[in-house]
Write an enzyme that holds these catalytic residues in place. Structure first.
Site, PDB file in Angstrom:
ATOM      1  N   ARG A  97     -17.654  -4.287   9.353  1.00 47.39           N
ATOM      2  CA  ARG A  97     -16.388  -3.889   9.882  1.00 47.39           C
ATOM      3  C   ARG A  97     -16.499  -2.556  10.565  1.00 47.39           C
ATOM      4  NH1 ARG A  97     -12.168  -4.558   4.996  1.00 47.39           N
ATOM      5  NH2 ARG A  97     -11.321  -2.666   5.724  1.00 47.39           N
ATOM      6  N   ARG A 155       1.146  -1.168  -0.287  1.00 50.85           N
ATOM      7  CA  ARG A 155       0.165  -0.171  -0.082  1.00 50.85           C
ATOM      8  C   ARG A 155       0.697   1.299  -0.006  1.00 50.85           C
ATOM      9  NH1 ARG A 155      -4.711  -2.709   2.472  1.00 50.85           N
ATOM     10  NH2 ARG A 155      -6.472  -1.112   2.684  1.00 50.85           N
ATOM     11  N   ARG A 185      -9.792   6.576   4.518  1.00 49.28           N
ATOM     12  CA  ARG A 185      -9.247   5.243   3.890  1.00 49.28           C
ATOM     13  C   ARG A 185      -9.042   5.741   2.429  1.00 49.28           C
ATOM     14  NH1 ARG A 185     -13.669   1.070   5.190  1.00 49.28           N
ATOM     15  NH2 ARG A 185     -12.265  -0.493   4.020  1.00 49.28           N
ATOM     16  N   ARG A 226     -22.048  -2.980   3.099  1.00 54.15           N
ATOM     17  CA  ARG A 226     -21.154  -4.177   3.144  1.00 54.15           C
ATOM     18  C   ARG A 226     -21.343  -4.890   4.572  1.00 54.15           C
ATOM     19  NH1 ARG A 226     -14.836  -4.476   1.037  1.00 54.15           N
ATOM     20  NH2 ARG A 226     -14.293  -3.106   3.202  1.00 54.15           N
TER      21      ARG A 226
HETATM   22  P1  AMP Z   1      -8.386  -3.721   4.340  1.00 55.40           P
HETATM   23  O1  AMP Z   1      -8.841  -4.862   4.746  1.00 55.40           O
HETATM   24  O2  AMP Z   1      -7.238  -4.329   3.034  1.00 55.40           O
HETATM   25  O3  AMP Z   1      -9.192  -2.583   3.538  1.00 55.40           O
HETATM   26  O4  AMP Z   1      -7.397  -3.067   5.317  1.00 55.40           O
HETATM   27  C1  AMP Z   1      -8.021  -2.537   6.611  1.00 55.40           C
HETATM   28  C2  AMP Z   1      -7.034  -1.659   7.268  1.00 55.40           C
HETATM   29  O5  AMP Z   1      -6.073  -2.319   7.910  1.00 55.40           O
HETATM   30  C3  AMP Z   1      -6.552  -0.586   6.558  1.00 55.40           C
HETATM   31  O6  AMP Z   1      -7.438   0.653   6.523  1.00 55.40           O
HETATM   32  C4  AMP Z   1      -5.267  -0.145   7.338  1.00 55.40           C
HETATM   33  O7  AMP Z   1      -5.513   0.452   8.612  1.00 55.40           O
HETATM   34  C5  AMP Z   1      -4.648  -1.494   7.650  1.00 55.40           C
HETATM   35  N1  AMP Z   1      -3.881  -2.121   6.348  1.00 55.40           N
HETATM   36  C6  AMP Z   1      -4.279  -3.342   5.870  1.00 55.40           C
HETATM   37  N2  AMP Z   1      -3.148  -3.374   5.027  1.00 55.40           N
HETATM   38  C7  AMP Z   1      -2.300  -2.722   5.069  1.00 55.40           C
HETATM   39  C8  AMP Z   1      -1.032  -2.192   4.493  1.00 55.40           C
HETATM   40  N3  AMP Z   1      -0.587  -2.971   3.480  1.00 55.40           N
HETATM   41  N4  AMP Z   1      -0.265  -1.082   5.010  1.00 55.40           N
HETATM   42  C9  AMP Z   1      -0.840  -0.440   6.192  1.00 55.40           C
HETATM   43  N5  AMP Z   1      -2.046  -0.734   6.474  1.00 55.40           N
HETATM   44  C10 AMP Z   1      -2.793  -1.512   6.270  1.00 55.40           C
END
Ligand code: AMP
Length: 214
Positions: free
Chosen positions: A161, A88, A172, A127
């Protein structure tokens, strides 16, 4: 043939849904740093407690933490990895390149899932998922057949979530545009970027991904 791919796109682009299909159809291993971080939070580990608030606000956790998680999983090996929600940041992308190099693996494709922001807001605010099998639902576009019961496994553990609300989503999205979207140019320059239309029906997106993977 073992292939390693990244699913790249903003929150709500459908990365998790497509990753689950690839796991089912090709036996690949889904590496979702978001799922790993939520699992750490739910099991109350020190790291999980540390990141819980950052995640709820919609900010990114540190590169160090997520790179550590990925390093562990790569060492376990598997039938091709799907990186979902990782990398990311440019720092994470560089680290992934090095980790793959060290383990004698290559990155075969980066699938950019394109969607417009309005669709993202609609998708994310409706969702919910099954806590048991991970099936993803939506209040309007994909409700469960029987209210409160998962169609796939029958579980009643349906959850939303903590960060799927409008305020966290705004953060986000900002994080995505500031820190993650530069990866589109990064992987384009490296020659392995393939865009797909993330607004198409789920099966059509899968078809476009399959085409990109050859
Ligand atoms: P996601 O399920 O991919 O939407 O991730 C949910 C949350 O987890 C994100 O908003 C970040 O707070 C954290 N997160 C997940 N993957 C990463 C990553 N590769 N780098 C930094 N934070 C992450």
């Amino acid at each position: 043939m073992t292939i390693n791919i990244i699913l790249l796109g903003p929150p709500g682009a459908g990365k998790g849904t497509q990753a689950r299909k690839l796991v089912e159809e090709r036996g690949m291993v889904q590496l979702s740093t978001g799922d790993m971080l939520r699992a750490a939070k739910d099991s109350g580990t020190e790291m999980g407690n540390k990141v819980a608030e950052v995640m709820a606000r919609g900010e990114l956790v540190t590169d160090e933490i997520v790179i550590g998680l990925i390093r562990e999983k790569l060492a376990e090996g598997g039938k091709g990895f799907i990186f979902d929600g990782f990398p990311r940041t440019l720092g994470q992308a560089d680290a992934l390149g090095e980790l793959l190099n060290e383990t004698g693996q290559v990155l075969d494709a980066v699938i950019e899932m394109r969607v417009d922001d309005e669709a993202l807001v609609r998708r994310i605010t409706g969702r919910f998922t099954c806590g048991n099998c991970g099936e993803v639902y939506h209040d309007e576009t994909k409700p469960t057949a029987k209210p409160g019961v998962c169609d796939v496994c029958g579980s009643t553990d349906l959850k939303r979530r903590a960060d799927d609300n409008e305020e966290s989503l705004r953060t986000r999205l900002l994080e995505y545009y500031k820190k993650t979207s530069p990866l589109i140019g990064y992987y384009y320059a490296k020659g392995n970027l393939t865009p797909v239309n993330g607004l198409a029906e789920i099966d059509e997106v899968s078809r476009q991904i399959a085409e990109a993977l050859g």
